[in-house]
Design a protein around this motif. Structure first.
Motif, PDB file in Angstrom:
ATOM      1  N   SER A  99       0.965  -1.200  -0.046  1.00  0.00           N
ATOM      2  CA  SER A  99      -0.126  -0.005  -0.138  1.00  0.00           C
ATOM      3  C   SER A  99       0.771   1.034  -0.259  1.00  0.00           C
ATOM      4  CB  SER A  99      -0.862  -0.017   1.244  1.00  0.00           C
ATOM      5  OG  SER A  99      -1.766  -1.015   1.217  1.00  0.00           O
ATOM      6  N   ALA A 100       1.842   1.198   0.781  1.00  0.00           N
ATOM      7  CA  ALA A 100       2.743   2.255   0.577  1.00  0.00           C
ATOM      8  C   ALA A 100       3.466   2.540  -0.869  1.00  0.00           C
ATOM      9  CB  ALA A 100       4.124   2.054   1.573  1.00  0.00           C
ATOM     10  N   ALA A 101       3.764   1.369  -1.565  1.00  0.00           N
ATOM     11  CA  ALA A 101       4.274   1.394  -2.727  1.00  0.00           C
ATOM     12  C   ALA A 101       3.134   2.207  -3.681  1.00  0.00           C
ATOM     13  CB  ALA A 101       4.456   0.209  -3.291  1.00  0.00           C
ATOM     14  N   PHE A 102       1.761   1.776  -3.516  1.00  0.00           N
ATOM     15  CA  PHE A 102       0.685   2.556  -4.435  1.00  0.00           C
ATOM     16  C   PHE A 102       0.436   3.832  -3.836  1.00  0.00           C
ATOM     17  CE2 PHE A 102      -1.140  -1.950  -4.339  1.00  0.00           C
ATOM     18  CZ  PHE A 102      -0.282  -2.451  -5.589  1.00  0.00           C
ATOM     19  N   SER A 103       0.672   4.234  -2.658  1.00  0.00           N
ATOM     20  CA  SER A 103       0.592   5.614  -2.241  1.00  0.00           C
ATOM     21  C   SER A 103       1.909   6.461  -2.937  1.00  0.00           C
ATOM     22  CB  SER A 103       0.451   5.905  -0.783  1.00  0.00           C
ATOM     23  OG  SER A 103       1.756   5.695  -0.043  1.00  0.00           O
ATOM     24  N   LEU A 104       2.831   5.829  -3.118  1.00  0.00           N
ATOM     25  CA  LEU A 104       4.014   6.390  -3.740  1.00  0.00           C
ATOM     26  C   LEU A 104       3.811   6.910  -5.251  1.00  0.00           C
ATOM     27  CD1 LEU A 104       7.192   4.683  -2.359  1.00  0.00           C
ATOM     28  CD2 LEU A 104       6.595   7.139  -1.876  1.00  0.00           C
ATOM     29  N   VAL A 105       3.135   5.899  -5.997  1.00  0.00           N
ATOM     30  CA  VAL A 105       2.568   6.266  -7.100  1.00  0.00           C
ATOM     31  C   VAL A 105       1.384   7.284  -7.203  1.00  0.00           C
ATOM     32  CG1 VAL A 105       1.208   5.201  -9.162  1.00  0.00           C
ATOM     33  CG2 VAL A 105       2.918   3.871  -8.019  1.00  0.00           C
ATOM     34  N   SER A 106       0.652   7.353  -6.138  1.00  0.00           N
ATOM     35  CA  SER A 106      -0.258   8.498  -5.981  1.00  0.00           C
ATOM     36  C   SER A 106       0.426   9.703  -5.914  1.00  0.00           C
ATOM     37  CB  SER A 106      -1.149   8.257  -4.926  1.00  0.00           C
ATOM     38  OG  SER A 106      -1.729   9.523  -4.366  1.00  0.00           O
ATOM     39  N   GLN A 107       1.534   9.972  -5.076  1.00  0.00           N
ATOM     40  CA  GLN A 107       2.420  10.920  -4.860  1.00  0.00           C
ATOM     41  C   GLN A 107       2.843  11.533  -6.356  1.00  0.00           C
ATOM     42  OE1 GLN A 107       4.372  11.640  -1.166  1.00  0.00           O
ATOM     43  NE2 GLN A 107       3.480   9.879  -0.585  1.00  0.00           N
ATOM     44  N   MET A 108       3.430  10.804  -7.120  1.00  0.00           N
ATOM     45  CA  MET A 108       4.036  11.018  -8.510  1.00  0.00           C
ATOM     46  C   MET A 108       2.939  11.503  -9.096  1.00  0.00           C
ATOM     47  SD  MET A 108       6.983   8.051  -9.132  1.00  0.00           S
ATOM     48  CE  MET A 108       5.926   6.815  -8.797  1.00  0.00           C
ATOM     49  N   GLY A 109       1.891  11.025  -9.177  1.00  0.00           N
ATOM     50  CA  GLY A 109       0.890  11.383 -10.120  1.00  0.00           C
ATOM     51  C   GLY A 109       0.214  12.839  -9.760  1.00  0.00           C
ATOM     52  N   PHE A 110       0.319  12.964  -8.386  1.00  0.00           N
ATOM     53  CA  PHE A 110      -0.104  14.462  -7.828  1.00  0.00           C
ATOM     54  C   PHE A 110       0.753  15.559  -8.448  1.00  0.00           C
ATOM     55  CE2 PHE A 110      -0.285  17.629  -4.296  1.00  0.00           C
ATOM     56  CZ  PHE A 110      -1.751  17.999  -4.647  1.00  0.00           C
ATOM     57  N   PHE A 111       2.160  15.304  -8.227  1.00  0.00           N
ATOM     58  CA  PHE A 111       3.071  16.412  -8.836  1.00  0.00           C
ATOM     59  C   PHE A 111       2.961  16.339 -10.260  1.00  0.00           C
ATOM     60  CE2 PHE A 111       4.280  15.857  -4.360  1.00  0.00           C
ATOM     61  CZ  PHE A 111       4.296  17.141  -3.757  1.00  0.00           C
ATOM     62  N   ALA A 112       2.712  15.433 -10.867  1.00  0.00           N
ATOM     63  CA  ALA A 112       2.592  15.150 -12.440  1.00  0.00           C
ATOM     64  C   ALA A 112       1.375  16.151 -12.836  1.00  0.00           C
ATOM     65  CB  ALA A 112       2.517  13.881 -13.082  1.00  0.00           C
TER      66      ALA A 112
END
Length: 195
Positions: free
Chosen positions: A52-65
């Motif tokens: 889940s931490a890995a998926f939330s990191l994907v979320s953070q990359m998507g947010f800044f993108a």
């Protein structure tokens, strides 16, 4: 926004995504994690928190993108109103694609398209609620960008699970994404406000 606030945003988003994903993952496979010894449940929870931490990191990359894409869109279309229309069209395409292409790819003989409409419509409704909250906390101009972020960016981040089409993985992947995206969207304006 100073570095302390960026670090706060990073770690709180990681925590929100990890915990929400672990809770949903544990509920989805409750019998697997509770059978056997305590170590089985302990290591199962560690695994759920990690994935889940890995998926939330994907979320953070998507947010800044998305923050970058949003600025680019405003510059390209020279008008907030025109950029909002473009985002609405993209939202409509994404919701349609989530329904139609998943139906074409994964429908079993005799299965109706209705089963494939549930998740995209729920995502759209959830996006409308979160966009309303964002607009209420900031300004009405934030509604469409917030809706776009929740629906379109979350869907892009969700693609690996969508291609597998396993209900357990759909929810296990979506939960940390949607909670982390919601958290980032609703906390950002509070962190950037001048005090």
């Amino acid at each position: 926004m100073n570095s302390k606030k960026v670090v706060y945003l990073f770690f709180t988003t990681l925590l929100v995504g990890s915990i929400s994903g672990a809770i949903v993952g544990f509920i989805l496979d409750y019998s697997v994690y509770t059978e056997g010894s305590f170590l089985n449940m302990f290591f199962g929870l560690i695994w759920l928190l990690g994935i889940s931490a890995a998926f939330s990191l994907v979320s953070q990359m998507g947010f800044f993108a998305y923050l970058t894409v949003h600025r680019f869109g405003l510059g390209l279309f020279k008008s907030q109103k025109l950029w909002n229309y473009v985002q609405i069209i993209i939202i409509a395409f994404v919701v349609f694609d989530l329904i139609y292409f998943r139906y074409i790819a994964f429908a079993l003989p005799g299965e109706t398209i209705f089963n494939f409409m549930i998740m995209p419509i729920l995502l759209l409704l959830y996006g409308i609620v979160i966009a309303y909250l964002k607009a209420k906390d900031t300004n009405q101009g934030a509604f469409i960008p917030a809706l776009f972020f929740i629906v379109v960016i979350t869907t892009i981040e969700w693609v690996p699970a969508l291609t597998v089409n396993d209900p357990k993985w759909l929810w296990l992947y979506l939960t940390p994404l949607i909670t982390a995206n919601t958290w980032q969207l609703l906390i950002l304006h509070r962190l950037t406000q001048a005090k």
